[in-house]
Enzyme design. Sequence first.
Site, short mmCIF file in Angstrom:
data_model
loop_
_atom_site.label_atom_id
_atom_site.label_comp_id
_atom_site.label_asym_id
_atom_site.label_seq_id
_atom_site.Cartn_x
_atom_site.Cartn_y
_atom_site.Cartn_z
N LYS A 15 -11.80 -11.95 3.64
CA LYS A 15 -12.18 -12.42 4.98
C LYS A 15 -13.59 -13.02 4.99
CE LYS A 15 -12.84 -9.12 8.01
NZ LYS A 15 -14.15 -9.05 8.68
N ARG A 90 -13.44 -3.59 17.05
CA ARG A 90 -12.88 -2.71 16.03
C ARG A 90 -12.01 -1.63 16.66
NH1 ARG A 90 -17.27 -2.58 11.71
NH2 ARG A 90 -16.44 -4.11 10.29
N ARG A 132 -13.51 -4.66 -9.61
CA ARG A 132 -14.63 -5.49 -9.17
C ARG A 132 -15.94 -5.03 -9.84
NH1 ARG A 132 -14.86 -6.16 -2.86
NH2 ARG A 132 -15.30 -3.94 -2.85
N ARG A 165 -19.81 -0.94 -8.28
CA ARG A 165 -20.29 -0.16 -7.15
C ARG A 165 -19.67 1.23 -7.19
NH1 ARG A 165 -19.35 -3.78 -1.93
NH2 ARG A 165 -18.60 -1.76 -1.24
N ARG A 176 -10.89 4.15 3.00
CA ARG A 176 -11.31 3.02 3.84
C ARG A 176 -10.10 2.30 4.44
NH1 ARG A 176 -14.88 -0.58 0.32
NH2 ARG A 176 -15.32 -1.73 2.22
#
Length: 217
Positions: A15, A90, A132, A165, A176
Site C-alpha cells: 500500500k 481504522r 524481508r 527487523r 498484526r
Amino acid sequence: MKKELLFMGPPASGKGTQTHRLAEETGLPHVDTGSLLRAAIKNKTEAGMIVKALIDKGQLAPIEIVARIIKERLMEEDCQNGFILDGFPRSLEQALALDEIKKEIDKDVDVDFKVINFEIPEDVLLERIVNRVSCPACGQIYNKKFTPPQKDGICDKCSTELTQRKDDTEEVAKTRFATYHKETEPLINFYEKRNELVALDAQGTSDEIYERIKEII
Ligand SMILES: [Zn+2]
C-alpha cells in the site's frame, strides 16, 4: 470532480509504495495520518501538544483530536481537488468521524469517493515479511526470496551488511494480521454497504498493481 481516495491494506500489502507513486503521478496529496500526528507534535500545535501529553502517558490519541488534525489538513489548499487518505479511518468510530469531516469539507462540491481495499492472501504476505531484509545505511529493502541482493546479505547500493527487523517474524506478523482484521472488517462492511468499497487484487508486480489502481480511479 474532487477525487477522494481512501487506501486500506494489511501490513506488507504494498500500500505504501503504491500510495507514494500515485500521489507523485497524480499530484493528489498523500495524507498519511501517522506523519500528520508526528508533524503536529513536532510543530507543537495545540492539538499536537494534547496528543503528545497522552502518548507520553502511554494512552492513545482521542478520536476528536485526531479528527481535528485530519480535518485541518484536508481543508488546506492542496487538498481542494482531492487527496489520498492513508491510515485513517481504522475503526467504525473513525469512519463516522470522517463522515462528519466530509460534510464540512465537501459542501457544494461533486465528490468521487472510493475506498480501495488491498486484497492479498495472508500466506503471501507472510512470505514477504519473513524474507524481508533491509540496509541499515541507505534504507534499501530486499526480499531474500523475490528480490535478493546480488551478493548474499550485502546491500547492492552501498555494500553495507543487511539486517532483518526484529519484529519481522511469523509470530509477530500473525498478531498484526489478527489486529488488522479485527479493526478493519467492520469498516469493510460499512463501506461495502454504501457501494464505496473497491476490491484491489494486490498480487503481482508493483507495475501491474499500479495499473489496476489507475483503472479503478
Ligand atoms: Zn545500502
